[in-house]
Design an enzyme around this catalytic site. Structure first.
Site: not given
Length: 549
Positions: A205, A211, A268-269, A354, A385, A513
């Site tokens: 954005k 990153e 964002g999510r 979040e 399992h 951050k």
């Protein structure tokens, strides 16, 4: 904060105490119509709540709690464009991204639809060129690989959907997702890519996420090394940006035509419905992407119009609050019995934790109750399992969502029936368990000697009473996937309203951050470590001794 002194909250606590000894076996035995009473179908999507530890009285008290929290009012504020993300002074308008109706939204005065439709049209034009082989790289060859570079919502959402809808993916088009700043993620991908036929989608954005931008610059260097003197010409043929910052994209080397806009009211999510979903459109086509939007819009309409007692997001949210705040569950498991849903648990981890992983309410005061549980999960077949042993006999209360589709998206003879048999068996086994009497009868029928029965019997008993919700899609197609994802989004919103949380900020993400920004020059030797705690100082010294920076 939630009013834990409200009559509705106290009524739920009293009801919990009164029903403490009631087992799911008892609830089913007492009500022959329990399944029909506690399941809801919507356009082929079936959600079965009957294996949750609730009865009609529980549901009544939970709905009273929702009304006490003025849920209907908050829902209207969401869809009317009020700035309910008060800490960032933003509206929350992701429903606009999947609004396919004509007319204004959220209102004539604050209509965002012209911009949304313009970006959709841009996505259609671009994706059709790429998918049709008309968008060519610097050597004149068509695009065969698309690499999405993003992190958080700019990675988890589109990656999850592309995997979910892989049966609809264009043949010959490969989609890749890079989020980790660990060079192993990008370096191994370079080994299988051809720079002449690779397109990068950089999703950020702000176009400043550390990153994402480090990976984007590395990808640009890789492309330019291959293009040589054609680097400047090659860049806009192999890179597009999804961002709100056209200036930073231009500084990276991209013209405005290569920029797909997102807005500050897109969290964002919640962004996969926006141009962040460009990899989805490139994978399944824009028509498929709009079917995804249509399914989400159908759930939006249901959420807005259905009465609370038949409203899927409201019911899921309220039952989650019952499990967390009254039954004491600290975690919640997501168990898809569908290989294409492999990335759904990690997507829901971000969406839920979040959004509502907070201890401070909208009023700035500490919450008077626990909010979001820890969300985790895995493909159910593998889980059986691995960790299902703990679910069955570990003694922890772990509510679960079992998710499957009636039809396989990659059918092979003889596979779907055993898959669904295990899917249905596990939720039943968790709910009803096995009593000592039943276990003894089984051992005796198998003619196990009595002395062995005595030693084996404690290990053969299963307490059951583990609550779960079963969600079955008719098929994993774009429309029903859109419904499923919007169902969880609105569930999170409802829970945030009742807990008194702003579900649309994420200040907890910022602290790490900020500290990383301070530690980076210390790791590279540009600054000292004065002022840091002794553990961090020692760890930096060890990393500098053995690392390669």
């Amino acid at each position: 904060m939630p009013n834990t002194n409200a009559p509705a909250w106290k009524a739920l606590a009293a009801h919990r105490d009164q029903s403490a000894g009631v087992h799911l076996r008892d609830l089913f035995a007492a009500d022959p119509e329990r399944f029909s009473r506690f399941s809801v179908g919507l356009e082929g999507l079936l959600v079965d709540f009957s294996k949750q530890r609730i009865d009609a009285q529980t549901l009544k008290h939970l709905i009273d709690l929702a009304e006490t929290a003025r849920l209907a009012e908050w829902r209207d504020r969401l869809f009317s464009g009020d700035k309910i993300n008060f800490s960032e002074k933003r509206a929350v308008l992701h429903p606009a991204l999947r609004n396919l109706k004509l007319g204004a939204f959220p209102s004539v005065e604050d209509d965002v639809m012209p911009e949304v439709r313009a970006v959709r049209a841009q996505m259609r034009t671009f994706s059709e060129k790429v998918r049709g082989g008309l968008w060519r790289g610097f050597s004149g060859e068509a695009i065969r690989d698309v690499v999405n570079i993003g992190i958080g919502g700019s990675d988890l959402g589109p990656k999850m959907v592309v995997r979910c809808l892989s049966a609809y993916q264009r043949a010959g088009m490969r989609l890749h997702f890079v989020s980790n700043v660990d060079s192993a993620h990008m370096a191994k991908l370079f080994e299988m890519l051809d720079p002449r036929t690779t397109l990068f989608v950089v999703a950020s954005k702000t176009f400043s996420t550390q990153e994402t931008m480090l990976n984007a610059h590395t990808a640009r260097e890789w492309l330019c090394a291959a293009a040589g003197e054609d680097c400047a010409r090659a860049l806009p043929l192999h890179f597009v940006a999804v961002t709100s910052d056209v200036t930073r994209a231009a500084a990276f080397g991209l013209p405005e035509a290569n920029v797909f806009k997102i807005w500050d009211w897109v969290g964002g999510r919640y962004s996969l419905w926006s141009a962040v979903g460009l990899p989805i459109a490139l994978s399944i086509g824009m028509n498929g992407f709009e079917r995804l939007l249509a399914g989400a819009q159908a759930m939006d309409t249901h959420f807005r119009e259905a009465p609370f007692e038949k409203n899927l997001p409201v019911l899921m949210a309220l039952i989650g609050i019952w499990n967390t705040n009254f039954l004491g569950a600290a975690t919640s498991a997501v168990l898809p019995y569908h290989e294409s849903l492999r990335f759904l648990p990690s997507f829901l981890q971000q969406l839920e934790m979040e959004s509502n992983g907070k201890t401070v309410g909208r009023d700035g005061q500490a919450l008077s109750c626990q909010a979001n549980p820890i969300v985790w999960g895995e493909i159910g077949s593998n889980g059986q399992h691995a960790f299902f042993q703990l679910l069955h006999q570990g003694g922890w209360l772990v509510p679960s969502d079992f998710i499957a589709s009636a039809q396989s998206d990659f059918p092979l003879p003889g596979h779907q029936a055993p898959l669904m048999a295990n899917f249905l068996a596990q939720s039943a086994a968790l709910a009803f368990g096995k009593t000592e009497q039943e276990a003894r009868a089984e051992l005796e029928a198998a003619q196990v000697p009595s002395e062995q029965i005595a030693s084996l019997l404690p290990h053969k008993v299963f307490a059951g009473n583990q609550p779960s919700t079963t969600i079955i899609l008719p098929r994993l197609d774009p429309y029903h996937l859109g419904m499923l994802l919007a169902l969880y989004e609105h569930k999170v919103f409802v829970q945030g309203v009742i807990w008194g949380i702003n579900s649309f900020d994420q200040w907890g993400v910022e602290l790490g951050k900020q500290l990383a920004g301070r530690l980076l020059p210390a790791l590279t030797g540009e600054t000292g470590t004065d002022g840091l705690d002794q553990s961090t100082r020692a760890l930096i010294a060890w990393c500098r001794e053995y690392g390669d920076f």
